[in-house]
Write a protein that holds these residues in place. Structure first.
Motif, short mmCIF file in Angstrom:
data_model
loop_
_atom_site.label_atom_id
_atom_site.label_comp_id
_atom_site.label_asym_id
_atom_site.label_seq_id
_atom_site.Cartn_x
_atom_site.Cartn_y
_atom_site.Cartn_z
N SER A 1 -81.51 -57.74 38.34
CA SER A 1 -81.57 -59.25 37.78
C SER A 1 -83.03 -59.32 37.16
N ALA A 2 -84.05 -58.78 37.58
CA ALA A 2 -85.49 -58.98 37.05
C ALA A 2 -85.53 -58.16 35.57
N LEU A 3 -84.88 -57.17 35.63
CA LEU A 3 -84.80 -56.27 34.24
C LEU A 3 -84.06 -57.09 33.43
N ALA A 4 -82.95 -57.60 33.64
CA ALA A 4 -82.05 -58.47 32.84
C ALA A 4 -82.92 -59.71 32.20
N MET A 5 -83.78 -60.30 33.14
CA MET A 5 -84.66 -61.35 32.52
C MET A 5 -85.67 -61.09 31.86
N ALA A 6 -86.30 -60.04 32.14
CA ALA A 6 -87.31 -59.45 31.04
C ALA A 6 -86.94 -58.94 29.77
N ALA A 7 -85.47 -58.37 29.68
CA ALA A 7 -85.02 -58.31 28.60
C ALA A 7 -84.16 -59.26 27.83
N GLY A 8 -84.51 -60.38 28.35
CA GLY A 8 -83.86 -61.49 27.62
C GLY A 8 -82.22 -61.69 27.84
N ARG A 9 -81.70 -61.40 28.93
CA ARG A 9 -80.22 -61.34 29.18
C ARG A 9 -80.10 -62.22 30.38
N PRO A 10 -80.37 -63.56 30.39
CA PRO A 10 -80.19 -64.36 31.40
C PRO A 10 -78.80 -64.50 32.17
N ALA A 11 -77.88 -64.28 31.43
CA ALA A 11 -76.35 -64.62 32.05
C ALA A 11 -76.28 -63.45 32.90
N GLU A 12 -76.57 -62.10 32.27
CA GLU A 12 -76.45 -60.93 33.30
C GLU A 12 -77.52 -61.13 34.32
N ALA A 13 -78.63 -61.73 34.38
CA ALA A 13 -79.71 -61.81 35.38
C ALA A 13 -78.91 -62.83 36.52
N VAL A 14 -78.44 -63.99 36.01
CA VAL A 14 -77.60 -64.72 37.05
C VAL A 14 -76.65 -64.02 37.77
N ALA A 15 -75.63 -63.22 37.33
CA ALA A 15 -74.75 -62.57 37.97
C ALA A 15 -75.26 -61.50 38.90
N MET A 16 -76.27 -60.75 38.50
CA MET A 16 -77.09 -59.95 39.42
C MET A 16 -77.62 -60.53 40.73
N ALA A 17 -78.47 -61.65 40.33
CA ALA A 17 -79.07 -62.25 41.44
C ALA A 17 -78.02 -63.02 42.37
N GLU A 18 -76.99 -63.43 41.85
CA GLU A 18 -76.03 -64.16 42.80
C GLU A 18 -75.30 -63.07 43.61
N ARG A 19 -75.03 -61.84 43.22
CA ARG A 19 -74.59 -60.45 43.73
C ARG A 19 -75.23 -60.27 44.79
N ALA A 70 -83.41 -66.12 46.59
CA ALA A 70 -83.03 -67.53 46.14
C ALA A 70 -83.83 -67.92 45.12
N ASP A 71 -85.00 -67.46 44.85
CA ASP A 71 -85.81 -67.88 43.70
C ASP A 71 -85.40 -66.98 42.34
N ALA A 72 -84.89 -65.90 42.69
CA ALA A 72 -84.31 -65.05 41.29
C ALA A 72 -82.77 -65.72 40.94
N VAL A 73 -82.25 -66.18 41.98
CA VAL A 73 -80.88 -66.97 41.52
C VAL A 73 -81.54 -68.26 40.74
N ALA A 74 -82.45 -68.92 41.32
CA ALA A 74 -82.91 -70.18 40.57
C ALA A 74 -83.36 -70.09 39.18
N TRP A 75 -84.19 -69.27 39.13
CA TRP A 75 -85.08 -68.99 38.10
C TRP A 75 -84.04 -68.28 36.79
N SER A 76 -83.34 -67.59 37.15
CA SER A 76 -82.06 -67.10 36.06
C SER A 76 -81.18 -68.08 35.81
N ARG A 77 -80.94 -69.09 36.68
CA ARG A 77 -79.93 -69.95 36.23
C ARG A 77 -80.51 -70.81 35.36
N ASN A 78 -81.79 -71.25 35.66
CA ASN A 78 -82.53 -71.91 34.76
C ASN A 78 -82.57 -71.45 33.34
N ALA A 79 -83.00 -70.26 33.23
CA ALA A 79 -83.14 -69.58 32.05
C ALA A 79 -81.72 -69.60 31.17
#
Length: 425
Positions: A315-333, A344-353
């Protein structure tokens, strides 16, 4: 002795019992389950264990010790290819002596290292059924319960570990537990007492690293810098100290020096966490982060190939690469597996992004539930609140983030200042 009285009772006992070898690191997950030999001696120790087993293949304790040494080598070299070797040795120990606590605790530590925290908890409980006085099994259990989002159970396991064996491994976990509950001053006091009793250079450096991290989180850059310098003077091979030095150097505005520090980190320990931090630092310096992100992807694949599961890192990788939808899926998993504050922070921040701030709000509140004071989480809460139109909460949280540490990130701290300025009348 109870954890709440740790600063008046347990620490006095420390002066009598002394410190054990480093069996944990100032990270969320420890990988060692017994007192490991110093890093420089690991190859010789492994060779000696292998020779012993050629001579006495039925020595189940040495099989368990070999598994522990492989696991420590994986940590020291940031090389998960040692995980299968560790597993093989530990399972051989169980074959020779079924149900032995040493091997079960070792497999639990391996499960923690691979981020299989539910499996680690089960193995630690099995080890404790075999040996109710295993402090190492309680350490494995504490790490697993922490990551699974069970704070009361984690504190209980830490307390048992402290009661059984006061030492650096138990102090580390107790300090981290105190920090998770917002008791940063107590956490730092514990590590200062541990430092006073430390004698080995690696132990001294470790204590300074933990103290530097606590000071950094509190925004005390000068103390963080001093602790880093003292730690590096004791052992300049500790990569965590160089990672903290990079943050201190970035806080002073010297991004070139910060990047040089991170080069030392990733040369020795090319983990996803370190490489993502390097990518963000490169972005702050106006440089291309793509090479660092490419290496981070490779590090993640290596971890997975050796039995690890790290959707939080993905999820952190996807966020750094500008792929928030993928980041959400990974964080939720990841959240489905463990309800820890960082997740919880990763889910929140990726959903916001991903443009879903209202859905992010319950998760950022979960990230704050224990009372830990973290400028990054406060910043995320502020930006999420801003996205929902709650300007009052946004202002309070952004002010909190900057008051905790005005230099918490070379990218996010300036963004917090800009957002706060936009909220001024």
């Amino acid at each position: 002795m109870r954890l709440r009285t740790i600063l008046t009772v347990t620490l006095a006992a420390a002066l009598l019992f002394g410190l054990g070898a480093v069996a944990g690191r100032p990270t969320a997950v420890s990988t060692s389950f017994t007192a490991a030999p110093p890093e420089a001696k690991l190859p010789a120790t492994i060779a000696a264990y292998q020779q012993r087993l050629r001579e006495v293949p039925g020595d189940w304790t040495t099989w368990a010790a070999l598994g522990s040494a492989y696991l420590e080598q994986a940590r020291a070299a940031a090389d998960p290819s040692y995980y299968p070797k560790a597993e093989g040795a530990l399972r051989k120990s169980l074959q020779v002596r079924a149900g032995n606590a040493l091997a079960l605790a070792g497999l639990g530590a391996l499960a923690n290292a691979r981020h299989d925290f539910a499996g680690a908890r089960s193995l630690a409980q099995q080890a404790l059924s075999a040996d109710a006085f295993s402090d190492t099994a309680y350490g494995v259990l504490a790490d697993a319960e922490t990551q699974l989002g069970h704070p009361a159970e984690a504190t209980d396991a830490v307390q048992h570990m402290l009661d059984l064996k006061p030492g650096l491994a138990s102090y580390t976990r107790a300090s981290y537990d105190l920090e998770q509950h917002g008791r940063r001053t107590d956490a730092a006091e514990l590590m200062r007492r541990a430092l006073a009793a430390a004698t080995e250079p690696a132990d001294i450096a470790f204590c300074h690293q933990h103290l530097a991290a606590l000071a950094w989180a509190a925004g005390d850059v000068a103390t963080a810098a001093r602790e880093v310098s003292l730690g590096l003077a004791a052992d300049d091979g500790v990569v965590g100290l160089w990672q903290l030095k990079a943050r201190v150097d970035a806080a002073s505005g010297d991004l070139d020096r910060a990047l040089a520090d991170l080069d030392k980190v990733v040369a020795r320990a090319p983990t996803v966490d370190a490489l993502v931090e390097q990518a963000r630092m490169l972005t702050a310096a106006g440089r291309d982060p793509a090479p660092a992100l490419k290496l981070a992807e490779a590090a993640h694949q290596l971890f997975v190939a050796n039995g690890g599961t790290d959707d939080l890192g993905a999820s952190a990788l996807a966020m750094a690469a500008g792929r928030p939808a993928e980041a959400v899926a990974m964080a939720e998993r990841e959240w489905d597996r463990r309800q820890f504050a960082e997740v919880a922070d990763a889910v929140a921040w990726s959903r916001n992004a991903a443009g879903r701030p209202a859905e992010a709000l319950p998760f950022i509140q979960r990230a704050e539930a224990l009372g830990r004071l973290d400028p990054t989480i406060a910043y995320h809460h502020g930006m999420i609140a801003l996205g929902t139109g709650d300007r009052v909460t946004a202002k309070l949280q952004l002010q909190l983030a900057l008051s905790l540490n005005p230099h918490f990130s070379p990218i996010d701290a300036p963004a917090a200042l800009r957002a706060l300025s936009s909220l001024e009348p």
